[in-house]
Motif scaffolding. Sequence first.
Motif, PDB file in Angstrom:
ATOM      1  N   GLN A  10       0.855  -0.982  -0.025  1.00 21.05           N
ATOM      2  CA  GLN A  10      -0.101  -0.072   0.011  1.00 21.05           C
ATOM      3  C   GLN A  10       1.004   1.324  -0.010  1.00 21.05           C
ATOM      4  O   GLN A  10       1.826   1.468   0.747  1.00 21.05           O
ATOM      5  CB  GLN A  10      -0.984   0.011   1.439  1.00 21.05           C
ATOM      6  N   ILE A  11       0.575   2.049  -0.885  1.00 25.41           N
ATOM      7  CA  ILE A  11       1.356   3.577  -0.997  1.00 25.41           C
ATOM      8  C   ILE A  11       0.060   4.589  -0.902  1.00 25.41           C
ATOM      9  O   ILE A  11      -0.592   4.623  -1.689  1.00 25.41           O
ATOM     10  CB  ILE A  11       2.084   3.530  -2.261  1.00 25.41           C
ATOM     11  N   LYS A  12       0.568   5.420  -0.027  1.00 27.74           N
ATOM     12  CA  LYS A  12      -0.542   6.590   0.147  1.00 27.74           C
ATOM     13  C   LYS A  12      -0.264   7.891  -0.609  1.00 27.74           C
ATOM     14  O   LYS A  12       0.845   8.305  -0.710  1.00 27.74           O
ATOM     15  CB  LYS A  12      -0.557   7.134   1.585  1.00 27.74           C
ATOM     16  N   LEU A  13      -1.037   8.186  -1.629  1.00 23.92           N
ATOM     17  CA  LEU A  13      -0.644   9.432  -2.345  1.00 23.92           C
ATOM     18  C   LEU A  13      -2.101  10.512  -2.340  1.00 23.92           C
ATOM     19  O   LEU A  13      -3.336   9.989  -2.303  1.00 23.92           O
ATOM     20  CB  LEU A  13      -0.691   9.069  -4.066  1.00 23.92           C
ATOM     21  N   THR A  14      -1.521  11.585  -2.382  1.00 25.33           N
ATOM     22  CA  THR A  14      -2.523  12.765  -2.277  1.00 25.33           C
ATOM     23  C   THR A  14      -2.418  13.756  -3.595  1.00 25.33           C
ATOM     24  O   THR A  14      -1.436  13.958  -3.987  1.00 25.33           O
ATOM     25  CB  THR A  14      -2.346  13.489  -1.034  1.00 25.33           C
ATOM     26  N   ASN A  15      -3.471  14.619  -3.868  1.00 30.74           N
ATOM     27  CA  ASN A  15      -3.493  15.646  -4.828  1.00 30.74           C
ATOM     28  C   ASN A  15      -3.212  15.107  -5.942  1.00 30.74           C
ATOM     29  O   ASN A  15      -2.352  15.837  -6.680  1.00 30.74           O
ATOM     30  CB  ASN A  15      -2.366  16.895  -4.306  1.00 30.74           C
ATOM     31  N   VAL A  16      -3.782  14.180  -6.515  1.00 26.72           N
ATOM     32  CA  VAL A  16      -3.591  13.407  -7.718  1.00 26.72           C
ATOM     33  C   VAL A  16      -4.822  13.507  -8.555  1.00 26.72           C
ATOM     34  O   VAL A  16      -5.768  13.682  -8.177  1.00 26.72           O
ATOM     35  CB  VAL A  16      -3.083  11.943  -7.349  1.00 26.72           C
ATOM     36  N   SER A  17      -4.362  13.153  -9.965  1.00 22.60           N
ATOM     37  CA  SER A  17      -5.437  12.950 -11.006  1.00 22.60           C
ATOM     38  C   SER A  17      -5.481  11.256 -11.382  1.00 22.60           C
ATOM     39  O   SER A  17      -4.510  10.911 -11.636  1.00 22.60           O
ATOM     40  CB  SER A  17      -5.266  13.787 -12.136  1.00 22.60           C
ATOM     41  N   ILE A  18      -6.424  10.851 -10.855  1.00 18.65           N
ATOM     42  CA  ILE A  18      -6.535   9.271 -11.266  1.00 18.65           C
ATOM     43  C   ILE A  18      -6.860   8.995 -12.415  1.00 18.65           C
ATOM     44  O   ILE A  18      -7.948   9.746 -13.013  1.00 18.65           O
ATOM     45  CB  ILE A  18      -7.507   8.685 -10.222  1.00 18.65           C
ATOM     46  N   VAL A  19      -6.322   8.273 -13.420  1.00 23.26           N
ATOM     47  CA  VAL A  19      -7.024   7.620 -14.438  1.00 23.26           C
ATOM     48  C   VAL A  19      -7.117   6.032 -14.450  1.00 23.26           C
ATOM     49  O   VAL A  19      -6.374   5.311 -13.898  1.00 23.26           O
ATOM     50  CB  VAL A  19      -5.767   7.767 -15.814  1.00 23.26           C
ATOM     51  N   ARG A  20      -8.374   5.822 -14.711  1.00 20.45           N
ATOM     52  CA  ARG A  20      -8.858   4.464 -14.384  1.00 20.45           C
ATOM     53  C   ARG A  20      -9.312   3.630 -15.702  1.00 20.45           C
ATOM     54  O   ARG A  20      -9.793   4.129 -16.753  1.00 20.45           O
ATOM     55  CB  ARG A  20     -10.018   4.383 -13.431  1.00 20.45           C
ATOM     56  N   LEU A  21      -8.911   2.282 -15.881  1.00 21.08           N
ATOM     57  CA  LEU A  21      -9.122   1.534 -16.974  1.00 21.08           C
ATOM     58  C   LEU A  21      -9.634   0.086 -16.246  1.00 21.08           C
ATOM     59  O   LEU A  21      -9.075  -0.610 -15.685  1.00 21.08           O
ATOM     60  CB  LEU A  21      -8.141   1.333 -17.779  1.00 21.08           C
ATOM     61  N   LYS A  90      -3.842   5.880 -22.414  1.00 21.39           N
ATOM     62  CA  LYS A  90      -4.262   6.089 -23.692  1.00 21.39           C
ATOM     63  C   LYS A  90      -6.006   5.954 -23.571  1.00 21.39           C
ATOM     64  O   LYS A  90      -6.780   6.575 -24.132  1.00 21.39           O
ATOM     65  CB  LYS A  90      -3.755   5.295 -24.862  1.00 21.39           C
ATOM     66  N   LYS A  91      -6.144   4.722 -23.053  1.00 26.62           N
ATOM     67  CA  LYS A  91      -7.645   4.294 -22.933  1.00 26.62           C
ATOM     68  C   LYS A  91      -8.446   4.530 -21.620  1.00 26.62           C
ATOM     69  O   LYS A  91      -9.894   4.448 -21.686  1.00 26.62           O
ATOM     70  CB  LYS A  91      -7.567   2.872 -23.234  1.00 26.62           C
ATOM     71  N   GLY A  92      -7.948   4.866 -20.755  1.00 22.71           N
ATOM     72  CA  GLY A  92      -8.397   4.880 -19.399  1.00 22.71           C
ATOM     73  C   GLY A  92      -9.343   6.442 -19.437  1.00 22.71           C
ATOM     74  O   GLY A  92      -9.195   7.256 -20.072  1.00 22.71           O
ATOM     75  N   GLU A  93     -10.330   6.394 -18.148  1.00 19.88           N
ATOM     76  CA  GLU A  93     -10.915   7.553 -18.012  1.00 19.88           C
ATOM     77  C   GLU A  93     -10.638   8.394 -16.641  1.00 19.88           C
ATOM     78  O   GLU A  93     -10.113   7.707 -15.710  1.00 19.88           O
ATOM     79  CB  GLU A  93     -12.505   7.090 -17.520  1.00 19.88           C
ATOM     80  N   VAL A  94     -10.184   9.531 -16.807  1.00 23.95           N
ATOM     81  CA  VAL A  94      -9.664  10.546 -15.693  1.00 23.95           C
ATOM     82  C   VAL A  94     -10.893  10.752 -14.612  1.00 23.95           C
ATOM     83  O   VAL A  94     -11.939  11.091 -15.003  1.00 23.95           O
ATOM     84  CB  VAL A  94      -9.358  11.905 -16.479  1.00 23.95           C
ATOM     85  N   GLN A  95     -10.437  10.381 -13.588  1.00 24.45           N
ATOM     86  CA  GLN A  95     -11.720  10.458 -12.368  1.00 24.45           C
ATOM     87  C   GLN A  95     -11.543  11.847 -11.861  1.00 24.45           C
ATOM     88  O   GLN A  95     -10.532  12.310 -11.347  1.00 24.45           O
ATOM     89  CB  GLN A  95     -11.332   9.381 -11.316  1.00 24.45           C
ATOM     90  N   VAL A  96     -12.644  12.484 -11.769  1.00 20.96           N
ATOM     91  CA  VAL A  96     -12.683  14.037 -11.270  1.00 20.96           C
ATOM     92  C   VAL A  96     -13.108  13.747  -9.912  1.00 20.96           C
ATOM     93  O   VAL A  96     -14.426  13.438  -9.618  1.00 20.96           O
ATOM     94  CB  VAL A  96     -13.318  14.863 -12.366  1.00 20.96           C
TER      95      VAL A  96
END
Length: 242
Positions: A10-21, A90-96
């Motif tokens: 597990q790695i904790k990250l903050t203030n990110v823009s997540i791309v999901r596929l 390339k193919k993932g959706e940016v999570q807002v």
Amino acid sequence: MPQIQQPSNQIKLTNVSIVRLKKGGKRFEIACYKNKVQEWRTGVETSLDDVLQINNVFVNVSKGEVAKHGDLQKAFGKIEISDIVKEILKKGEVQVGEKERDHDLVSLRKEIATLVAEKCVDPSTQRPYPVGMIEKQWRRQASVSECIKLLQSDSNLPIQRARMRIKLSLPIADAEKLREEVLKSAEKVEHDETGQTEWGITMLIDPGQFRVINELLQKECKGRGRLETLAFAATASGSSAS
């Protein structure tokens, strides 16, 4: 008191823009710097190191859960992280996030209201409305053209499209055939002159009539004549164009 240890995967990250596929029945995510995803997709940014907060693939970025190699191999047919990351980019959706989404909506609303203010005027004064007044009257998300229609039908703000000033020049032979049809689109003729070989007219029209005139010229003149857009007639000083 016993110390709670975080699992090693597990790695904790903050203030990110997540791309999901979603692939192979599982969800995979990468953690990117804000605004860098679009720059990567448009070719402005080419370095993965400048796009990714961490060069790894997650099952859930928010919880810091890193994807297992076996799941990556099964879903993508490979375990080379950089290749998988590129496919997700390339193919993932940016999570807002909710805050980011609200900020984007406010910015979009402001941008559309600004465009509406540039294109429309108060019919009685021919002056543009302040952007803030447009925003107060407009309560629904819509495109610029939809916003104008909503303001005209649902608000108590008198508003109309700012008139477009155009200049049209036609050979005399074409002018004799098309003059009457062209004048139907005019709300005000500012200059009308017939020379030895050419007819020229400058007039104010509703912006929607520009396409009508242009199509008429393309159909009847076959490249003869010129149609120019000079400006929108509305001025901040309030000089009337009607």
